[in-house]
Design a protein around this motif. Structure first.
Motif, mmCIF file in Angstrom:
data_model
loop_
_atom_site.group_PDB
_atom_site.id
_atom_site.type_symbol
_atom_site.label_atom_id
_atom_site.label_comp_id
_atom_site.label_asym_id
_atom_site.label_seq_id
_atom_site.Cartn_x
_atom_site.Cartn_y
_atom_site.Cartn_z
ATOM 1 N N ASP A 371 -14.158 6.360 5.783
ATOM 2 C CA ASP A 371 -15.434 5.682 5.564
ATOM 3 C C ASP A 371 -16.209 6.260 4.385
ATOM 4 N N ALA A 372 -16.277 7.584 4.309
ATOM 5 C CA ALA A 372 -17.057 8.214 3.238
ATOM 6 C C ALA A 372 -16.500 7.846 1.866
ATOM 7 N N GLN A 373 -15.179 7.848 1.739
ATOM 8 C CA GLN A 373 -14.557 7.494 0.463
ATOM 9 C C GLN A 373 -14.742 6.015 0.137
ATOM 10 N N LEU A 374 -14.639 5.161 1.159
ATOM 11 C CA LEU A 374 -14.870 3.731 0.943
ATOM 12 C C LEU A 374 -16.298 3.482 0.458
ATOM 13 N N ASP A 375 -17.245 4.188 1.069
ATOM 14 C CA ASP A 375 -18.641 4.049 0.651
ATOM 15 C C ASP A 375 -18.818 4.462 -0.805
ATOM 16 N N ALA A 377 -16.494 4.548 -3.221
ATOM 17 C CA ALA A 377 -15.831 3.586 -4.110
ATOM 18 C C ALA A 377 -16.665 2.323 -4.250
ATOM 19 N N GLU A 378 -17.277 1.901 -3.133
ATOM 20 C CA GLU A 378 -18.127 0.710 -3.165
ATOM 21 C C GLU A 378 -19.381 0.978 -4.001
ATOM 22 N N ARG A 379 -19.954 2.165 -3.860
ATOM 23 C CA ARG A 379 -21.148 2.523 -4.621
ATOM 24 C C ARG A 379 -20.884 2.495 -6.125
ATOM 25 N N ARG A 380 -19.665 2.880 -6.521
ATOM 26 C CA ARG A 380 -19.301 2.890 -7.947
ATOM 27 C C ARG A 380 -18.898 1.506 -8.465
ATOM 28 N N GLY A 381 -18.903 0.524 -7.594
ATOM 29 C CA GLY A 381 -18.541 -0.820 -8.021
ATOM 30 C C GLY A 381 -17.056 -1.020 -8.223
ATOM 31 N N MET A 382 -16.234 -0.189 -7.577
ATOM 32 C CA MET A 382 -14.787 -0.249 -7.772
ATOM 33 C C MET A 382 -14.065 -0.896 -6.598
ATOM 34 N N LEU A 383 -14.810 -1.227 -5.550
ATOM 35 C CA LEU A 383 -14.184 -1.715 -4.325
ATOM 36 C C LEU A 383 -15.090 -2.744 -3.671
ATOM 37 N N LEU A 384 -14.465 -3.762 -3.071
ATOM 38 C CA LEU A 384 -15.176 -4.745 -2.251
ATOM 39 C C LEU A 384 -14.572 -4.704 -0.852
ATOM 40 N N ARG A 385 -15.431 -4.836 0.168
ATOM 41 C CA ARG A 385 -14.894 -4.844 1.536
ATOM 42 C C ARG A 385 -15.801 -5.640 2.460
ATOM 43 N N ASP A 386 -15.160 -6.210 3.472
ATOM 44 C CA ASP A 386 -15.878 -6.809 4.586
ATOM 45 C C ASP A 386 -15.120 -6.431 5.847
ATOM 46 N N HIS A 387 -15.388 -7.097 6.953
ATOM 47 C CA HIS A 387 -14.737 -6.694 8.205
ATOM 48 C C HIS A 387 -13.271 -7.091 8.262
ATOM 49 N N GLN A 388 -12.819 -7.898 7.297
ATOM 50 C CA GLN A 388 -11.432 -8.359 7.314
ATOM 51 C C GLN A 388 -10.568 -7.750 6.211
ATOM 52 N N THR A 393 -12.176 -4.100 -7.131
ATOM 53 C CA THR A 393 -12.851 -5.016 -8.044
ATOM 54 C C THR A 393 -12.106 -5.024 -9.375
ATOM 55 N N GLU A 394 -12.570 -5.847 -10.308
ATOM 56 C CA GLU A 394 -11.964 -5.847 -11.643
ATOM 57 C C GLU A 394 -12.111 -4.473 -12.285
ATOM 58 N N LEU A 395 -13.274 -3.829 -12.075
ATOM 59 C CA LEU A 395 -13.475 -2.474 -12.597
ATOM 60 C C LEU A 395 -12.508 -1.493 -11.942
ATOM 61 N N GLY A 396 -12.326 -1.618 -10.626
ATOM 62 C CA GLY A 396 -11.405 -0.739 -9.917
ATOM 63 C C GLY A 396 -9.965 -0.906 -10.370
ATOM 64 N N GLN A 397 -9.575 -2.145 -10.674
ATOM 65 C CA GLN A 397 -8.225 -2.392 -11.174
ATOM 66 C C GLN A 397 -8.032 -1.792 -12.562
ATOM 67 N N ARG A 398 -9.064 -1.904 -13.392
ATOM 68 C CA ARG A 398 -8.942 -1.387 -14.758
ATOM 69 C C ARG A 398 -8.898 0.147 -14.776
ATOM 70 N N PHE A 399 -9.618 0.773 -13.850
ATOM 71 C CA PHE A 399 -9.640 2.242 -13.770
ATOM 72 C C PHE A 399 -9.060 2.676 -12.427
ATOM 73 N N LEU A 400 -7.823 2.227 -12.194
ATOM 74 C CA LEU A 400 -7.187 2.426 -10.894
ATOM 75 C C LEU A 400 -7.020 3.900 -10.555
ATOM 76 N N ASN A 401 -6.637 4.724 -11.517
ATOM 77 C CA ASN A 401 -6.456 6.149 -11.222
ATOM 78 C C ASN A 401 -7.739 6.772 -10.692
ATOM 79 N N ILE A 406 -10.570 8.952 -5.564
ATOM 80 C CA ILE A 406 -11.674 9.061 -4.622
ATOM 81 C C ILE A 406 -11.163 9.381 -3.223
ATOM 82 N N PHE A 407 -9.934 8.926 -2.930
ATOM 83 C CA PHE A 407 -9.366 9.098 -1.583
ATOM 84 C C PHE A 407 -8.493 10.345 -1.461
ATOM 85 N N LEU A 408 -8.418 11.135 -2.532
ATOM 86 C CA LEU A 408 -7.625 12.354 -2.502
ATOM 87 C C LEU A 408 -8.291 13.368 -1.587
#
Length: 410
Positions: A371-375, A377-388, A393-401, A406-408
Motif C-alpha cells: 500500500d505505501a509504495q502504491l500510494d 507511485a500514485e502521488r508521483r503520477g506514475m500509477l493509476l488504480r481503482d478497486h479492480q 500511467t504514460e509517465l510511469g511507462q516512460r520512466f518504468l525503471n 519504488i517497490f524495491l
C-alpha cells in the motif's frame, strides 16, 4: 490454474491444527491456486556472438554435441518432474543462442521427449527462436510438423549497414527471405527489431518498421539497443543516437504501429488482436516457468513458497551435471520482502497493468502489503488504480525503471 491445498510439498500432510499453524507462520505464503506453468528450453550455441548480446550464448566451434545435449535436456526434465507433478504446460519457448541451428531430427526428438514426459495443453503455444542466417525452407517445414506453431525471427534490421554494425550473420536479402519462409510456414510469428542503432537516423528506423509491416506479422517486438555490461559494445561503445533522438524514434514507432492496427500491450511488444505472446504474458503476470538447458532459470510456486532455480551455465558443465541427475547450480526461496518487487517488476511492464486480485493470487500476500509504495507511485503520477485494476500511467511507462524501484524492498 490448479487449486491447491495448504500443504508443503516436502512434508507429510498435517493435521487440521497443523494446517492452521502453517497459515499463521510468518515466513510462509498462502497461495490459493498455482499459476499457469510454462516450459523454457535453452539452446546455448550460435554461429557468432553478437557484440551487444549478454545472453548465455556460445560460438559453435566444430560439430555441435547435439545428441548429448538432447540427452541432457531429457535427464534435466526427468529430474524436475517431482516438482511439477500433475501440472499442465500451457506454453513452450525454445530460445538461445540460436535454436534454429538444431537439426530437424534433433528438434523432433526434443518435442517427442517433452510430450512423453509432460501433459501439454491442447492449445499450447510452442515458440522457437530463429536466426535469418540459418533459414532453410525444408527444415522449417519439418519444425512445424514436429509441433512448433509460432516462430520468433531475430531480424533486428533490414538495413545492411546496421546489420553489419550489429555483427549479425545475415544480410538484408536473407532477412527478407527469412520472413517470407516464416510467413509461408507459420500462421503465427514474431519479428524482432531494434532501434537507436549505431549511426541510425529517424527515417532509417521508420523504414525498418515499414519493411517489417509489409509482411503483415501478427506480432512485433521493438527493442531499444542498450549497451549491456560484459559485452563487446560495453567495452568498445559505438556512437548511438542520443536520448532525444531515440525518444523521437520510439514515439514515431508507436504512432506508426498504432495506425497499422497493432496494440502496444507491453514495453517492447506490439500485437494484432488475439496475437499477444502467451508465453511472455505468463512471465509478466508472474506465472510459473520451468527452465531446462544450460543457464536456464525457473520460477516455481508451491502452496507456501516460491522457488527460483538456475541451471549450470557452461554447456559442458551443464551436460555433465544433468546426465548425473544434478543440473541445478543455484536454488533459493523468494522471501516475502522481495515478492512485491518481483511481482511489480514484471506486471508493470504491461500497458494495461493487472487485476488487483492477481497480486494476492500470485504472491500469497494481501495487496495491502504494498500500500505505501502504491500510494507513493500514485502521488508521483506514475500509477493509476481503482478497486479492480492497477496500471502504469504514460509517465510511469516512460520512466518504468523509476516506477519499479519504488517497490524495491528497503
Amino acid at each position: 490454474m490448479i487449486p491447491i491445498k495448504p500443504v508443503l510439498p516436502d512434508t507429510p500432510a498435517p493435521s487440521a491444527m497443523g494446517t492452521v499453524q502453517a497459515y499463521m507462520q510468518p515466513g510462509l505464503l498462502n497461495l490459493p491456486v498455482l499459476p499457469p506453468l510454462s516450459l523454457y528450453v535453452h539452446f546455448p550455441w550460435c554461429v557468432r556472438k553478437c557484440p551487444y548480446c549478454d545472453f548465455n550464448s556460445h560460438e559453435a566451434s566444430g560439430a555441435l554435441p547435439e545428441a548429448q545435449y538432447l540427452q541432457a535436456l531429457r535427464a534435466d526434465l526427468e529430474a524436475a518432474l517431482p516438482l511439477i507433478w500433475g501440472r499442465k504446460i500451457y506454453t513452450i519457448f525454445i530460445g538461445g543462442g540460436t535454436p534454429s541451428l538444431m537439426s530437424a531430427a534433433g528438434l523432433d526428438r526434443l518435442m517427442s521427449d517433452i510430450r512423453s514426459l509432460l501433459p501439454l495443453d491442447g492449445a499450447a503455444e510452442i515458440t522457437m527462436e530463429a536466426n535469418p542466417g540459418t533459414f532453410e525452407a525444408e527444415k522449417f517445414r519439418s519444425y512445424r510438423d514436429s509441433g512448433i506453431n509460432r516462430l520468433s525471427v531475430g531480424i533486428q534490421s533490414f538495413n545492411p549497414r546496421h546489420l553489419k554494425a550489429l555483427g549479425r550473420i545475415h544480410d538484408d536479402n536473407e532477412a527478407r527471405r527469412a520472413v517470407d519462409i516464416a510467413a509461408s510456414n507459420f500462421d503465427n510469428f514474431n519479428l524482432d527489431l531494434m532501434f537507436a542503432l549505431p549511426g541510425q537516423t529517424l527515417d532509417e528506423a521508420s523504414q525498418d518498421l515499414a519493411t517489417a509491416l509489409s509482411f503483415a506479422p501478427p506480432h512485433l517486438s521493438l527493442y531499444h539497443l542498450t549497451l549491456e555490461p560484459n559485452t563487446v559494445f560495453a567495452k568498445y561503445p559505438p556512437v548511438v543516437p542520443d536520448e532525444d533522438a531515440s525518444a523521437e524514434m520510439q514515439d514515431r514507432i508507436e504512432a506508426e504501429l498504432q495506425a497499422a492496427g497493432y496494440g502496444h500491450y507491453e514495453v517492447s511488444a506490439y500485437a494484432r488482436p488475439g496475437r499477444r505472446a502467451r508465453h511472455n504474458l505468463n512471465y509478466w503476470e508472474f506465472g510459473d516457468y520451468l527452465g531446462i538447458g544450460a543457464g536456464a532459470h525457473s520460477k516455481l510456486s508451491f502452496p507456501h513458497r516460491i522457488v527460483r532455480q538456475a541451471r549450470y551455465k557452461q554447456p559442458a558443465s551443464y551436460m555433465e551435471q544433468a546426465l548425473r541427475g544434478n543440473p541445478i547450480a543455484e536454488s533459493n526461496e523468494v522471501g516475502r520482502r522481495e515478492l512485491g518487487f518481483e511481482f511489480m517488476l514484471n506486471a508493470l511492464r504491461l500497458s494495461d497493468g493487472f487485476a488487483v486480485n492477481l497480486f494476492s493470487e500470485r504472491t500469497g500476500l494481501p495487496i495491502t502489503a504494498i500500500d505505501a509504495q502504491l500510494d507513493e507511485a500514485e502521488r508521483r503520477g506514475m500509477l493509476l488504480r481503482d478497486h479492480q485494476r492497477i496500471r502504469p500511467t504514460e509517465l510511469g511507462q516512460r520512466f518504468l525503471n523509476d516506477l519499479q524501484q519504488i517497490f524495491l524492498a528497503e
